[in-house]
Design a protein around this motif. Structure first.
Motif, short mmCIF file in Angstrom:
data_model
loop_
_atom_site.label_atom_id
_atom_site.label_comp_id
_atom_site.label_asym_id
_atom_site.label_seq_id
_atom_site.Cartn_x
_atom_site.Cartn_y
_atom_site.Cartn_z
N GLY A 146 0.83 -1.21 0.00
CA GLY A 146 0.00 0.00 0.00
C GLY A 146 0.86 1.26 0.00
O GLY A 146 0.58 2.23 -0.71
N LYS A 147 1.94 1.23 0.77
CA LYS A 147 2.85 2.39 0.83
C LYS A 147 3.56 2.57 -0.53
O LYS A 147 3.74 3.70 -0.99
CB LYS A 147 3.87 2.16 1.96
N GLU A 183 1.16 4.18 -2.84
CA GLU A 183 1.01 5.59 -2.44
C GLU A 183 2.19 6.43 -2.98
O GLU A 183 2.00 7.49 -3.57
CB GLU A 183 0.97 5.63 -0.91
N ASN A 184 3.40 5.92 -2.78
CA ASN A 184 4.59 6.64 -3.26
C ASN A 184 4.59 6.77 -4.78
O ASN A 184 4.92 7.83 -5.33
CB ASN A 184 5.88 5.91 -2.83
N ARG A 231 2.11 6.79 -6.83
CA ARG A 231 1.07 7.71 -7.34
C ARG A 231 1.58 9.15 -7.38
O ARG A 231 1.05 9.97 -8.11
CB ARG A 231 -0.18 7.64 -6.44
N ARG A 232 2.63 9.44 -6.58
CA ARG A 232 3.19 10.80 -6.60
C ARG A 232 4.13 11.00 -7.80
O ARG A 232 4.52 12.11 -8.11
CB ARG A 232 3.95 11.07 -5.30
N ASP A 270 -5.36 -1.46 -5.32
CA ASP A 270 -5.70 -1.75 -3.93
C ASP A 270 -4.83 -2.92 -3.44
O ASP A 270 -4.97 -4.05 -3.92
CB ASP A 270 -7.20 -2.12 -3.88
#
Ligand code: SAM
Length: 255
Positions: free
Chosen positions: A176-177, A180-181, A183-184, A214
């Motif tokens: 998940g992390k 998240e990273n 996506r930046r 997900d």
């Protein structure tokens, strides 16, 4: 008398993806070392000895196998996929380097197999059609900060990324992390493939966009392929989507 140690890749799970070379060396083996689910795939004869060990005991397993080979046995160490990809071939080399000098005289054969990212990619099209890399998301053997830095570097460089060991009960948050990273750095439209148990009866392939990726849909039998900004999805209705990365790259795409 020294024997032989064969480190054998059994492919992702389908018997059709075991190479003839792997099958021949298994037939010749006297003693087998490996994680129980891989040994279970072998249908060993009564005269062949099976030594199952836990998944996290690779170095001990490699040393035990080398010891038997040094005693003259024809030993097989088995891995899923390819034994050189996050698997036993490196553990056997580590044990040889740290072990007694006589282990360097043992006849060592590494037998390649179809690794998970190739099995998943083949099921879904050609996501690895251009430059790509493979990263293990496990922080058991390297610090998480190193994994984050490598992910950022390869995403910025435009590589397609195959993630092995994405998640487990002991490592529930790392995938998940990572999403998240990423996506930046990458467009939310970047294709993501969750390829689970490729080649096995419980195989499941899912295609989504990075914005919707997900981590809860992955498990430890999943290889995650994250496209580059050039990776494309071809919708095909009931046949399911094709994901591919074109072989060419136009100069503007270089960041
Ligand atoms: C310790 S690594 C071993 C990799 C193996 N040596 C290979 O070449 O495929 C285990 C990881 O490989 C991936 N994996 C192994 N078999 C798979 C399969 N049949 N389908 C999808 N991923 C698989 C998963 O990411 C799993 O967490």
């Amino acid at each position: 008398m020294t024997g032989r140690i064969a480190v054998i890749g059994l492919g992702p799970g389908s018997p059709e993806q075991v190479t003839p070379e792997a099958a021949r060396l298994v037939a010749e083996g006297q003693e087998f070392f490996g994680y129980a689910p891989y040994l279970d795939r072998l249908n060993l004869r009564p005269d062949q000895v099976s030594n199952a060990s836990d998944n996290r005991e690779e170095l001990d397993r490699a040393s035990a196998a080398l010891k038997r080979a040094a005693e003259g046995k024809n030993v097989c160490v088995v891995s899923g996929g390819d034994p050189g990809v996050f698997a036993m071939a490196a553990a056997v080399c580590e044990a040889i380097e740290a072990g007694p000098a006589e282990w360097r005289d043992i006849d060592l054969v590494v037998v390649p197999g179809v690794t998970a990212m190739l099995a998943v990619a083949a099921r879904i099209g050609a996501p690895l059609g251009h430059d790509f890399c493979a990263i293990s998301l496990s922080d058991n053997l390297k610090p998480w900060e190193v994994i984050e830095a490598r992910l950022e570097a390869v995403a910025r460089a435009g590589f397609v990324i195959a993630l092995y060991n994405p998640i487990s009960r002991a490592r529930p948050w790392q995938l998940g992390k990572a999403f998240e990273n990423l996506r930046r750095i990458l467009p939310g439209t970047t294709p993501v493939i969750l390829g689970r148990a490729a080649g096995r009866p419980d195989e499941r392939m899912a295609v989504m966009r990075l914005a919707e990726a997900d981590a809860a849909r992955a498990d430890m039998a999943t290889c995650v392929i994250i496209g580059s900004p050039e990776t494309r999805i071809i919708e095909r209705g009931e046949r399911g989507p094709l994901v591919y990365t074109p072989r060419f790259l136009v100069a503007e795409a270089v960041r």
